[in-house]
Design a protein around this motif. Structure first.
Motif, mmCIF file in Angstrom:
data_model
loop_
_atom_site.group_PDB
_atom_site.id
_atom_site.type_symbol
_atom_site.label_atom_id
_atom_site.label_comp_id
_atom_site.label_asym_id
_atom_site.label_seq_id
_atom_site.Cartn_x
_atom_site.Cartn_y
_atom_site.Cartn_z
ATOM 1 N N THR A 101 140.256 55.732 13.615
ATOM 2 C CA THR A 101 139.513 56.047 14.151
ATOM 3 C C THR A 101 139.112 54.432 14.533
ATOM 4 O O THR A 101 140.197 53.622 14.736
ATOM 5 C CB THR A 101 138.178 55.627 12.473
ATOM 6 N N ASP A 105 133.116 53.854 14.365
ATOM 7 C CA ASP A 105 133.009 55.000 14.122
ATOM 8 C C ASP A 105 132.124 56.108 12.946
ATOM 9 O O ASP A 105 131.938 54.327 12.235
ATOM 10 C CB ASP A 105 134.721 55.889 13.898
ATOM 11 N N ARG A 153 133.809 60.982 13.454
ATOM 12 C CA ARG A 153 135.818 60.773 13.281
ATOM 13 C C ARG A 153 136.682 61.991 12.501
ATOM 14 O O ARG A 153 137.515 62.488 12.854
ATOM 15 C CB ARG A 153 136.316 59.723 13.672
ATOM 16 N N ILE A 185 137.008 66.825 15.047
ATOM 17 C CA ILE A 185 137.061 65.160 14.636
ATOM 18 C C ILE A 185 138.509 66.077 14.056
ATOM 19 O O ILE A 185 138.940 67.371 13.610
ATOM 20 C CB ILE A 185 136.140 65.666 14.392
#
Length: 379
Positions: A101, A105, A153, A185
């Motif tokens: 990250t 995020d 994320r 992700i």
């Protein structure tokens, strides 16, 4: 840091110190300790010069290889991941979170979440996106999909779950894993309670899906199954492309996992899963006793459909908020629980109780106090 909640165990521990004789149904640990072989190995290692020096940043090669063999044999993980040893599963989560990250995020957490996951997300400068579980306390796949944005994320799952004890089905975990692959992700899968399943439920590792090594971060712990909570030793299987960043984070944060703990962990791991399973029958009996007492409560209480870990989450109809109810149970009935708001449970009063840390006689007394207190305080 102002946005990060204070650790709930400090709140409960302070109240317990002010009220001597309190029995804790709060902390989630097993009642047994490490195997004798682990203690002997650690004792022998104390005098070794190697124990007093820095170790390899991602763990000793022999321990990583042992974890790798375990992950292949038991969890059936998809080949291609890298095994990294950490100072506990919490550190594994935090290191991997920092690796995938950037500040701002988003990370999807399923409510109720494990409070340290939410705290770590905020400390990393990210936004926790909270998605409530379904009425059955299983993940709501449609709600999760709707929560994904261009800033997402990762999606975090915990199965068996803390704090509910619910075991997610393979189909659900596979669906979440596919969702992560489709959106590019990460699926962060916390599996600390993998051996603690009951009533025919079975643990499933989503990292075992074909191609999952590219986007799945699987987190594991020695704390629960091997009674090694204080040794702070965990491990994770991660996509190789984030390994370099995790090395940077580990080197900065801890330099290396403690050598003595790694020696003990290797010896414990050689005992295998049977070490934990020998205690599960007794724990299952305790679990049944606790559930029966809770079902007999003469109070407006709903109990989570727990099939794993060693928790029940109680939903209680009372004007008292969770922290106030927790405080009064300690002060007036000398029994400690964990307030549900620390797990993100808003709009109601919830308590998590843990039954794994106590022997039967002590646990019986604790449940007696809990039942008496809830009935009196909700009457």
């Amino acid at each position: 840091m102002i946005s990060v909640q204070m650790p709930v165990m400090g709140f409960v521990s302070d109240l317990m110190q002010e009220n001597p004789g309190t029995i804790s149904l709060g902390q989630g640990v097993a009642y047994y300790g490490p195997p004798d072989s682990a203690l002997k190995a650690a004792a022998q290692a104390i005098t070794s010069s190697e124990t007093h020096r820095y170790g390899y940043v991602i763990g000793r090669p022999e321990l990583r290889s042992a974890f790798d063999r375990k992950l292949q044999a038991e969890n059936r993980l998809d080949p291609g991941y890298e095994v990294i040893v950490t100072a506990g599963s919490n550190m594994a989560f935090f290191a991997s979170l920092l690796a995938v990250t950037s500040p701002g995020d988003e990370v999807i957490l399923l409510v109720p979440y494990y409070f340290n996951h939410e705290m770590a997300t905020r400390i990393a400068g990210c936004k926790p996106v909270l998605v409530s579980l379904s009425d059955s306390l299983a993940p709501d796949l449609e709600a999760i999909q709707h929560a994904i944005t261009p800033r997402t994320r990762a999606i975090v799952t915990i199965s068996p779950n803390n704090p509910t004890g619910v075991v997610y089905t393979p189909e659900t975990l596979k669906a979440i894993n596919c969702l992560c692959a489709e959106h590019g992700i990460y699926h962060m899968s916390d599996e600390a309670y993998e051996y603690f399943t009951f009533d025919g439920a079975e643990h499933f590792s989503p990292g075992s899906e074909s191609g999952a090594h590219a986007h799945t971060i699987s987190l594991f712990s020695m704390s629960k199954a091997y009674g090694m909570a204080g040794w702070r030793l965990g491990y994770m299987a991660v996509p190789p492309h984030i390994s370099a960043d995790i090395r940077k984070i580990q080197d900065t944060n801890q330099i290396c996992p403690a050598i003595l703990s790694q020696v003990a962990a290797l010896a414990a791991l050689e005992e295998g899963a049977d070490y934990c399973r020998q205690y599960l029958s007794a724990m299952a009996d305790v679990r049944t006793m606790v559930l029966q007492r809770l079902r007999d409560l003469q109070a407006p209480v709903k109990i989570s459909p727990s099939q794993g870990a060693f928790y029940y989450l109680l939903s209680i109809d009372t004007p008292l908020d969770a922290k106030s109810l927790t405080a009064r149970l300690i002060q007036e009935y000398r029994v400690a629980t964990i307030p549900g708001d620390t797990f993100g449970m808003a709009g109601g009063t919830h308590l998590r109780i843990a039954y794994g840390a106590l022997q039967v006689s002590t646990l019986t007394e604790a449940i007696d106090r809990l039942v008496k207190g809830i009935e009196a305080l909700t009457g």
